[in-house]
Enzyme design. Structure first.
Site, PDB file in Angstrom:
ATOM      1  N   SER A   8       0.804  -1.223   0.000  1.00 32.83           N
ATOM      2  CA  SER A   8       0.000   0.000   0.000  1.00 32.83           C
ATOM      3  C   SER A   8       0.836   1.272   0.000  1.00 32.83           C
ATOM      4  CB  SER A   8      -0.914   0.010   1.228  1.00 32.83           C
ATOM      5  OG  SER A   8      -0.133   0.027   2.414  1.00 32.83           O
ATOM      6  N   GLY A   9       2.099   1.175   0.399  1.00 36.86           N
ATOM      7  CA  GLY A   9       2.920   2.383   0.551  1.00 36.86           C
ATOM      8  C   GLY A   9       2.704   3.077   1.869  1.00 36.86           C
ATOM      9  N   LEU A  10       1.986   2.426   2.794  1.00 39.32           N
ATOM     10  CA  LEU A  10       1.685   3.012   4.105  1.00 39.32           C
ATOM     11  C   LEU A  10       2.628   2.501   5.202  1.00 39.32           C
ATOM     12  CD1 LEU A  10      -2.200   2.672   3.926  1.00 39.32           C
ATOM     13  CD2 LEU A  10      -0.917   4.808   3.798  1.00 39.32           C
ATOM     14  N   GLY A  11       3.678   1.804   4.796  1.00 41.13           N
ATOM     15  CA  GLY A  11       4.585   1.247   5.797  1.00 41.13           C
ATOM     16  C   GLY A  11       3.991   0.052   6.504  1.00 41.13           C
ATOM     17  N   SER A  22       4.500  -3.262   6.317  1.00 44.90           N
ATOM     18  CA  SER A  22       5.370  -4.302   6.869  1.00 44.90           C
ATOM     19  C   SER A  22       5.979  -3.857   8.183  1.00 44.90           C
ATOM     20  CB  SER A  22       6.471  -4.671   5.875  1.00 44.90           C
ATOM     21  OG  SER A  22       7.334  -3.570   5.629  1.00 44.90           O
ATOM     22  N   ASP A  59       9.495   4.414   9.102  1.00 41.98           N
ATOM     23  CA  ASP A  59       8.264   3.638   9.268  1.00 41.98           C
ATOM     24  C   ASP A  59       8.161   3.038  10.666  1.00 41.98           C
ATOM     25  OD1 ASP A  59       7.997   4.255   6.641  1.00 41.98           O
ATOM     26  OD2 ASP A  59       8.131   2.210   5.880  1.00 41.98           O
TER      27      ASP A  59
END
Length: 454
Positions: free
Chosen positions: A223-226, A228, A272
């Site tokens: 998603s690009g939201l960090g 992981s 992140d």
């Protein structure tokens, strides 16, 4: 049947003398008269026996001749609060009866605390929304150049549950991936060469007990939201909940970096893990000697207005952040201009911090556009035709600015738009096959708690 019930109960056919022996043998100085099916018929104390003898009674008569049938009892399993109130009124012992009136327990003022119930631990960690400074949080840059990242967290979480086991077996369930792992021991897990991310986290922590670990997320992979990092942070926090010597928030973030970046090998920066661990709006500074998280206190009106003006758009394109970060690193090492771009990104980050805390949100929104154009210059892999089309359509529909979250190549766009134009933006991106995602800012970072195993 409890030990007190066994030692303090006598049959209805037994004599008063038997009752006296029972009373004198116990510290409570009481006996409970029961029928064959253990129904409680009455209670006998030394006082009851004395009154019976003073009235001419004999000790060889049945105990039912002197027992007190007007006694106070409680139902078996009564809440502790009710018992304490009864004892506070002067009672020293209370019979606990089941629904049929049978004697099951004898409660006393010295009753034991409730037996320790096994517990499980849970944790959740929010994902981050990075406004500016991404790339500058890579060690090979800030080891020589002070860096900063501006970000916040939103109410989309990675959720972890940890259930300890009596044996040493380990089971890991990654619910979003539909993946399971099972090991007979920690040693077996440690011996595996190609570990999953969750198994790698366990290998870093090295818990001394067996467990079942469950992980699920509110957001899609890539998603690009960090995501992981949120998953890693939540997993570390759920183990931390059961520790006596607990890690602090900085230590949780550092362990997450260690597990995800160094041991599992996902290339990327530090922001992140800190964002997910600390939560809220933060200016995070990175230097050779130390990393510092500076919480940002926003007025409610500023926070609410910003939340109203941001649109989160899922492009439906997954990205590989590790590959993009590695490519960026290679291009940076090959071109000195990359260092200049990162310095520009840090300077823009500090400008956006200024606009944010002062509530100058239109300027903040325009800076998102600057951040996006700057970001695209880092690597040719950050954007492509479809992403450029989505961005152009959003600006044409009224967005002041926006940027792709994460390393690039896909995931979520974040757009700044005045609320009266929001619906135009939503329609424009949906016409291109994208979906918008509702969200709320999250002021808390990773949270863990324990609960009883039912």
């Amino acid at each position: 049947m409890s030990l007190l019930v066994q030692t303090l109960s006598i049959g209805a056919s037994q004599s008063i003398l038997d009752a006296v022996k029972c009373i004198e043998a116990g510290a409570l100085q009481i006996a409970f008269v029961v029928a064959e099916d253990m129904r409680l018929l009455g209670i006998v104390t030394n006082g009851d026996v004395r009154r019976h003898l003073l009235q001419g009674g004999m000790t060889d008569q049945p105990v039912t001749a002197c027992m007190n049938q007007e006694f106070r009892s409680v139902r078996f399993g009564v809440p502790r609060e009710e018992l304490l109130k009864a004892f506070d009124l002067g009672h020293n012992a209370l019979p606990g009866l089941d629904t049929e009136g049978r004697l099951v327990e004898v409660y006393t003022r010295q009753m034991a605390a409730s037996a320790e119930v096994p517990v499980l631990a849970r944790a959740r960690a929010p994902v981050r929304m990075s406004f500016c400074g991404g790339g500058a949080d890579l060690t090979y840059f800030f080891i020589d150049h002070p860096a900063a990242v501006l970000s916040c967290t939103v109410g989309l979480y990675a959720h972890a549950t940890l259930i300890p086991r009596d044996d040493g077996k380990i089971s890991i369930f990654a619910e979003d991936l539909g993946h399971e792992e099972h090991y007979n021991s920690l040693a077996e897990l440690l011996a595996v060469g190609d570990k999953s991310l969750l198994a790698t986290i366990v290998a870093v922590i090295k818990p001394k007990y067996g467990f079942d670990l469950y992980l699920r997320s509110d957001f899609p992979v890539g998603s690009g939201l960090g995501g992981s990092s949120a998953a890693t942070t939540a997993t570390i926090a759920v183990f931390n909940e059961l520790r006596q010597d607990r890690w602090n928030t900085y230590e949780i973030a550092e362990l997450a970096f260690q597990a995800e970046r160094l041991c599992f090998g996902i290339a990327g920066g530090w922001q992140d893990q800190y964002a997910s661990a600390f939560g809220g709006f933060n200016l995070i500074e990175f230097e050779n000697q130390r990393n510092l998280v500076h919480p940002i206190r926003l007025e409610d009106s500023i926070r609410n207005e910003l939340e109203s003006c941001l649109v989160l758009c899922d492009t439906g394109i997954s990205h590989d952040s590790g590959r993009l970060h590695e490519l960026q690193r290679q291009e940076m090492e090959a071109e000195s201009s990359q260092t200049e771009l990162l310095h520009s990104s840090v300077a823009l980050c500090r400008r956006m911090h200024h606009y944010l805390i002062r509530g100058e949100l239109q300027d903040f929104g325009r800076c998102l556009d600057e951040a996006w154009h700057l970001k695209k210059r880092f690597s040719s892999a950050i954007s492509h035709g479809r992403l450029d089309d989505i961005y152009s359509a959003a600006l044409a529909a009224g967005a002041l600015g926006g940027k792709l979250l994460g390393a690039g190549g896909g995931g979520f766009f974040l757009f700044y738009v005045q609320p009266q134009h929001r619906q135009r933006i939503v329609r424009a991106v949906r016409d291109l096959g994208c979906q918008t995602q509702n969200f709320r800012f999250e002021s808390s970072g990773v949270t863990s708690w324990r609960t009883k195993i039912q």
